[in-house]
Motif scaffolding. Sequence first.
Motif, PDB file in Angstrom:
ATOM      1  N   TYR A 354     128.934  55.344  24.937  1.00  0.00           N
ATOM      2  CA  TYR A 354     128.113  56.234  25.767  1.00  0.00           C
ATOM      3  C   TYR A 354     127.154  55.451  26.654  1.00  0.00           C
ATOM      4  O   TYR A 354     126.406  54.588  26.191  1.00  0.00           O
ATOM      5  N   HIS A 355     127.160  55.795  27.943  1.00  0.00           N
ATOM      6  CA  HIS A 355     126.211  55.233  28.903  1.00  0.00           C
ATOM      7  C   HIS A 355     125.308  56.344  29.418  1.00  0.00           C
ATOM      8  O   HIS A 355     125.784  57.360  29.922  1.00  0.00           O
ATOM      9  N   PRO A 357     123.073  57.726  32.196  1.00  0.00           N
ATOM     10  CA  PRO A 357     122.802  57.483  33.620  1.00  0.00           C
ATOM     11  C   PRO A 357     121.310  57.286  33.875  1.00  0.00           C
ATOM     12  O   PRO A 357     120.457  57.820  33.152  1.00  0.00           O
ATOM     13  N   SER A 389     124.516  51.307  35.585  1.00  0.00           N
ATOM     14  CA  SER A 389     125.956  51.105  35.789  1.00  0.00           C
ATOM     15  C   SER A 389     126.229  50.312  37.050  1.00  0.00           C
ATOM     16  O   SER A 389     127.252  49.633  37.161  1.00  0.00           O
ATOM     17  N   THR A 426     129.708  59.790  29.639  1.00  0.00           N
ATOM     18  CA  THR A 426     128.501  59.842  30.455  1.00  0.00           C
ATOM     19  C   THR A 426     128.427  61.190  31.133  1.00  0.00           C
ATOM     20  O   THR A 426     129.436  61.893  31.255  1.00  0.00           O
ATOM     21  N   CYS A 431     128.776  57.239  37.696  1.00  0.00           N
ATOM     22  CA  CYS A 431     128.739  56.275  36.581  1.00  0.00           C
ATOM     23  C   CYS A 431     130.097  56.233  35.888  1.00  0.00           C
ATOM     24  O   CYS A 431     130.571  55.170  35.491  1.00  0.00           O
TER      25      CYS A 431
END
Length: 456
Positions: A354-355, A357, A389, A426, A431
């Motif tokens: 998981y990123h 934003p 990102s 995300t 991203c």
Amino acid sequence: MSDAESPSPFEPVEPNAGEDFEPVDVFPDANDFDLRPGADSCYKCSACDTNCPVAEVDDDFPGPKFQGPEQWRLKRQEDDHSIDDSIMDCSNCMRCDNACPSGVPLSQMHNTARGEYVAEEMSKTSVEYWRNRILANYRTSAWLASKVPRLASFAMNFGPARWVMEKTLGVTKEREFPEFATETFREWWEREGAAAGSRERARDARERRGEPRDADKKVAYFHGCYSNYNTPEVGKSMIRVYEHFGYEVVVPEQKCSGTPMFANGMLDDARRHAEVNISSMSDLVEEGYDAIASCTSCSMALRQEYPELFDIDGVDTVAENTFESVEYLRIHEDLTDEIEASEVDGDLASEFAYHAPCHARNQGLERQAVELFGDLEGVAVEDVGDSCSGISGTYGWKEEKYEKSMEIGDEMFDHMEDAGGETGMTECPTCAMQMEHGTGYDIRHPLELLDAALVE
């Protein structure tokens, strides 16, 4: 008991900590660009510069402190001072806002400065201007492409065509264009009966849940451009999940949120789109609807950038009643309990990297997906760190900025590859493009996982 009432590491609150958003009044008595009230709050600690992802990889970029307070101090001293062209190197990630300990409205200054630079100093016949205008008005290009989606997807990714676009417009040939959906979200929505169909499905769901059939649960969905033209599955998941909890959904008239226009200094374009969005959303808010966005950049635009930049009737009302889609459910529903009682199998039974934003971080939402899905059987979600990102909307699509965007994203790519799974997650569509481009992973939205856990 709702998530809002039960103790947990994430304690969701109303937008802006339950208080009306009060943007700094940077134009108190004049129509010119006088940002002294904000500029004079800066005491040059450089926290913004050390948190700027562009400054980290580009030694020539002077950083947020110069682009904001220092530039306006120069304008204060020199009547003929012009905006430095380096303002166009700012990616509008807005991380500087979070970093500033004294609340200087840095991103507002940057947006205003970009707007002045583009309006007064950038040549309107230059390739850069028209490239930026095309990228900023993606909604127009996507609308045209949606008429012949398969042909458009093929043509945009045809090797020679990408080479020509780079040589003539400066759009990098290194990236693959996202495919256009053969059926847009709004077309699917109409086929499903639109608001009338949602009303009946929501009322049936409330009966199944033991709630009053006529309970006042209704939201207005701001789907944004990408969920409409490229990833309608995100919008479909949003509708199914909200109707599962008994919410009647309406999808009002809307245009682009304006985020890519802010980033490219096209403030007149952004205002035209904002006027439509505010008009339709404010009417619904007055009728008791809350505004919901599945893209964190869209919710950021409605919550923060609109009231900062535009004096439009209803703008404050919309800002005060706008939520990110998962955030809203965490506030109003027993989401944790339902997830603990659910499991996921099939394609989405996976380990997710998981990123968060940057525009989610600015809204205090950087940990919610990791915490939310921690007890969901069949999946695991690992946070891949707080780095940017690098793509920042249109920034990473520009040929001269592509390498910088990839260098900014290196840390995220490394963390993703060190994570247990090979699927990313995300809330931000651009991203997601960068994550997929840098790792080859499939990328999903948290709403898709909620849909699989609770509905499918």
